[in-house]
Scaffold this active site. Structure first.
Site, short mmCIF file in Angstrom:
data_model
loop_
_atom_site.label_atom_id
_atom_site.label_comp_id
_atom_site.label_asym_id
_atom_site.label_seq_id
_atom_site.Cartn_x
_atom_site.Cartn_y
_atom_site.Cartn_z
N ILE A 33 0.81 -1.21 0.00
CA ILE A 33 0.00 0.00 0.00
C ILE A 33 0.85 1.27 0.00
CG2 ILE A 33 -2.10 -0.99 0.97
CD1 ILE A 33 -1.21 -0.03 3.73
N GLY A 34 2.16 1.11 0.16
CA GLY A 34 3.03 2.28 0.15
C GLY A 34 4.49 1.91 0.18
N GLU A 35 5.30 2.90 -0.18
CA GLU A 35 6.74 2.66 -0.17
C GLU A 35 7.44 3.98 0.12
OE1 GLU A 35 9.76 -0.16 -2.63
OE2 GLU A 35 8.06 0.68 -3.69
N GLY A 36 8.43 3.92 1.01
CA GLY A 36 9.21 5.10 1.35
C GLY A 36 10.66 4.87 1.02
N TYR A 38 13.18 3.90 2.94
CA TYR A 38 13.81 2.71 3.52
C TYR A 38 12.80 1.64 3.91
CZ TYR A 38 17.09 6.53 4.27
OH TYR A 38 17.88 7.63 4.10
N VAL A 41 5.26 -0.61 2.95
CA VAL A 41 4.10 -0.84 3.82
C VAL A 41 3.11 -1.72 3.07
CG1 VAL A 41 2.24 0.23 5.15
CG2 VAL A 41 4.44 1.41 4.92
N LYS A 59 4.82 -2.18 8.30
CA LYS A 59 5.95 -1.44 7.75
C LYS A 59 7.15 -2.37 7.82
CE LYS A 59 8.49 2.89 8.53
NZ LYS A 59 8.55 4.10 9.40
N ASP A 153 7.87 15.18 10.62
CA ASP A 153 7.42 14.82 9.27
C ASP A 153 5.90 14.97 9.17
OD1 ASP A 153 7.78 14.07 6.62
OD2 ASP A 153 7.74 11.92 7.06
#
Length: 159
Positions: A33-36, A38, A41, A59, A153
């Site tokens: 559902i997501g990527e940052g 490092y 998710v 995560k 953040d």
């Protein structure tokens, strides 16, 4: 065999092994559902021995792929904070597991998504709703500040 397929097979085997190990602990892994920078998710589910289930987000941080300063300085502080905070307007941590260089942080899943997605989908937020959400955010920040924690953040994607 090409280098690419060897790497891909190794990644698939590692992923399959991780999924099996987590399943033995009651976790079912879903989709990304997501990527940052490092972390990735994914959705996850958890069922205890009594069969009670909960929908989670997970995560995943691979310490082998993250920069050394993140792994040794910033990430330990994040883990320390995550395990200490308890506020109704801050996503709750369910559990933290480590498997080799990977850390799996399971947390409550925000089924309605983040504020940015909501605004992109629905347009501007009505004033009364914005006031309510702002009050929740202010209370969460006050709680963090009372524990000497600065968010650093704060953005719509994190609300």
């Amino acid at each position: 065999m090409s280098k690419f397929s060897t790497t891909s097979n190794r990644q698939l085997n590692t992923r399959s092994s991780d999924i099996d190990a987590l399943a033995q602990r009651g976790y079912n892994i879903g989709h990304k559902i997501g990527e940052g920078s490092y972390a990735t998710v994914i959705t996850a589910g958890y069922a205890d021995d009594a069969g009670h289930g909960v929908h989670l987000a997970c995560k995943i941080i691979d310490e082998a792929k993250a920069p050394s300063d993140f792994v040794h300085k910033f990430f330990p502080r994040e883990l320390e904070i995550l395990t200490k905070i308890d506020h109704p307007n801050i996503i709750q941590i369910h559990s933290i597991l480590q498997r080799g260089p990977k850390i799996f942080i399971f947390m409550r899943y925000a089924e309605n998504g983040d504020l940015l997605s909501h605004i992109e989908k629905s347009g501007p937020v009505e004033e009364l709703q914005a006031k309510a959400w702002f009050m929740q955010m202010a209370k969460a920040l006050k709680y963090l500040h009372s524990h000497d924690i600065a968010h650093r953040d704060l953005k719509c994607e994190n609300i």
